[in-house]
Design a protein around this motif. Structure first.
Motif, short mmCIF file in Angstrom:
data_model
loop_
_atom_site.label_atom_id
_atom_site.label_comp_id
_atom_site.label_asym_id
_atom_site.label_seq_id
_atom_site.Cartn_x
_atom_site.Cartn_y
_atom_site.Cartn_z
N SER A 34 0.89 -0.91 -0.04
CA SER A 34 0.46 0.15 0.00
C SER A 34 1.36 1.11 -0.06
O SER A 34 1.96 1.43 -0.03
CB SER A 34 -1.57 -0.02 1.12
OG SER A 34 -0.12 0.28 2.26
N SER A 35 0.62 2.29 -0.37
CA SER A 35 1.38 3.37 -0.02
C SER A 35 1.77 4.05 1.09
O SER A 35 0.80 3.73 1.80
CB SER A 35 0.15 4.83 -0.30
OG SER A 35 0.98 5.78 -0.97
N GLY A 36 3.15 4.25 0.33
CA GLY A 36 3.61 4.61 2.58
C GLY A 36 4.24 3.04 3.22
O GLY A 36 4.86 3.12 4.07
N SER A 37 4.44 2.15 2.41
CA SER A 37 5.03 1.02 2.51
C SER A 37 5.71 -0.09 2.21
O SER A 37 5.63 0.25 0.47
CB SER A 37 3.39 -0.30 2.85
OG SER A 37 2.31 -0.52 3.69
N TYR A 38 7.06 -0.25 2.71
CA TYR A 38 8.92 -0.28 2.11
C TYR A 38 8.81 -1.11 3.18
O TYR A 38 8.48 -1.68 3.80
CB TYR A 38 8.98 1.40 2.03
CG TYR A 38 8.35 2.25 2.12
CD1 TYR A 38 8.46 2.42 0.22
CD2 TYR A 38 8.14 3.26 2.29
CE1 TYR A 38 8.32 3.64 -0.19
CE2 TYR A 38 7.14 4.37 1.81
CZ TYR A 38 7.23 4.24 0.08
OH TYR A 38 6.35 5.41 0.19
N ARG A 39 9.99 -2.16 2.00
CA ARG A 39 10.82 -3.06 2.34
C ARG A 39 12.29 -3.45 2.40
O ARG A 39 12.34 -2.01 1.65
CB ARG A 39 9.83 -4.69 1.80
CG ARG A 39 10.29 -4.77 0.54
CD ARG A 39 9.66 -6.19 -0.10
NE ARG A 39 9.96 -5.60 -1.66
CZ ARG A 39 10.73 -6.34 -2.46
NH1 ARG A 39 11.75 -7.04 -1.86
NH2 ARG A 39 11.16 -6.01 -3.73
N THR A 40 12.61 -4.14 2.71
CA THR A 40 14.21 -3.98 3.05
C THR A 40 14.89 -5.39 1.76
O THR A 40 14.34 -5.56 2.28
CB THR A 40 15.00 -4.04 3.66
OG1 THR A 40 14.05 -2.87 4.86
CG2 THR A 40 16.55 -3.20 3.50
N VAL A 41 15.31 -4.78 0.76
CA VAL A 41 16.10 -5.59 0.30
C VAL A 41 18.05 -5.04 0.35
O VAL A 41 18.04 -4.13 0.73
CB VAL A 41 16.06 -5.23 -1.36
CG1 VAL A 41 16.08 -6.71 -2.14
CG2 VAL A 41 14.69 -5.84 -1.70
N VAL A 42 18.88 -6.78 -0.02
CA VAL A 42 19.69 -6.81 0.22
C VAL A 42 20.92 -6.96 -0.89
O VAL A 42 19.83 -8.01 -1.39
CB VAL A 42 20.36 -7.04 1.59
CG1 VAL A 42 19.95 -6.71 2.55
CG2 VAL A 42 19.90 -8.26 1.50
N HIS A 43 22.27 -6.57 -0.97
CA HIS A 43 22.66 -6.64 -2.46
C HIS A 43 24.41 -7.15 -1.31
O HIS A 43 24.90 -6.11 -1.13
CB HIS A 43 22.59 -5.97 -3.63
CG HIS A 43 21.89 -6.28 -3.75
ND1 HIS A 43 20.37 -5.68 -4.14
CD2 HIS A 43 20.85 -7.25 -5.48
CE1 HIS A 43 19.57 -5.79 -5.32
NE2 HIS A 43 19.71 -7.02 -5.93
N VAL A 44 24.91 -8.44 -1.82
CA VAL A 44 26.40 -8.30 -1.69
C VAL A 44 27.56 -7.88 -2.53
O VAL A 44 26.68 -8.59 -3.44
CB VAL A 44 26.77 -9.31 -0.94
CG1 VAL A 44 27.55 -9.60 -0.22
CG2 VAL A 44 25.63 -9.22 0.41
#
Length: 182
Positions: A34-44
């Motif tokens: 939904s608008s204003g909802s974010y998640r975190t992703v990682v890269h190495v």
């Protein structure tokens, strides 16, 4: 590299606001946020001492960018994990190699429409024979120079990162940040 098998499971992630503050909510990784909802992703991104990056080829069954080459590893931060814990876990899962990131912070964070993408940059000479590839994720690994990767992007063999961003990763690999001291 050897091959290993891991059963796929639904991935639940923590939800953050635009300031990367935890909201106390969770969602399925691929849910339409939904608008204003974010998640975190990682890269190495692992570079060897000669300046080549360890890259992986995604399997054809991947939901996003199948059969394309990518940076060393990438994945979502699961519910309750820190960015660093997720980077270590994803490295162990995808490549079967233990990675200790104590003392490391992401070299940079890129904001994308659905969240935050932390990039960890390391210099390590890893023997490809010591890797155990996760068959649901990775079909192949190799070392590649920036000209090789840019050629792969041009031929649509690599995930379509901007060339300037890929060059920036190579420039940042020694941990110097934006400025150099001489």
């Amino acid at each position: 590299p050897k091959r290993c098998n891991r059963e796929a499971a639904m991935e639940i992630v923590d939800v953050y606001d635009e300031n990367r503050q935890a909201t106390g909510r969770t969602m399925e990784r691929y849910a339409d946020p939904s608008s204003g909802s974010y998640r975190t992703v990682v890269h190495v991104c692992v570079f060897n001492r000669t300046g080549a990056m360890l890259i992986q080829k995604r399997v054809k069954e991947k939901r996003i960018w199948p059969e394309r080459w990518d940076v060393t590893i990438g994945g979502g931060v699961d519910q309750g994990e820190t960015s660093r814990q997720a980077a270590e876990r994803e490295f162990r899962e995808e490549l079967g190699y233990p990675l200790d990131l104590r003392g490391f912070r992401p070299a940079l964070t890129v904001n994308f429409e659905g969240g935050f993408d932390d990039f960890y940059l390391l210099i390590r000479d890893i023997d490809l024979g010591e890797l155990t590839l996760q068959r649901e994720e990775v079909s192949e690994v190799r070392w590649a120079t920036i000209p090789e990767i840019l050629g792969m992007v041009d031929r649509e063999e690599f995930i379509p990162y901007c060339a300037s961003f890929l060059r920036f990763l190579y420039d940042m690999r020694r941990g110097g940040g934006f400025f150099t001291t001489r």
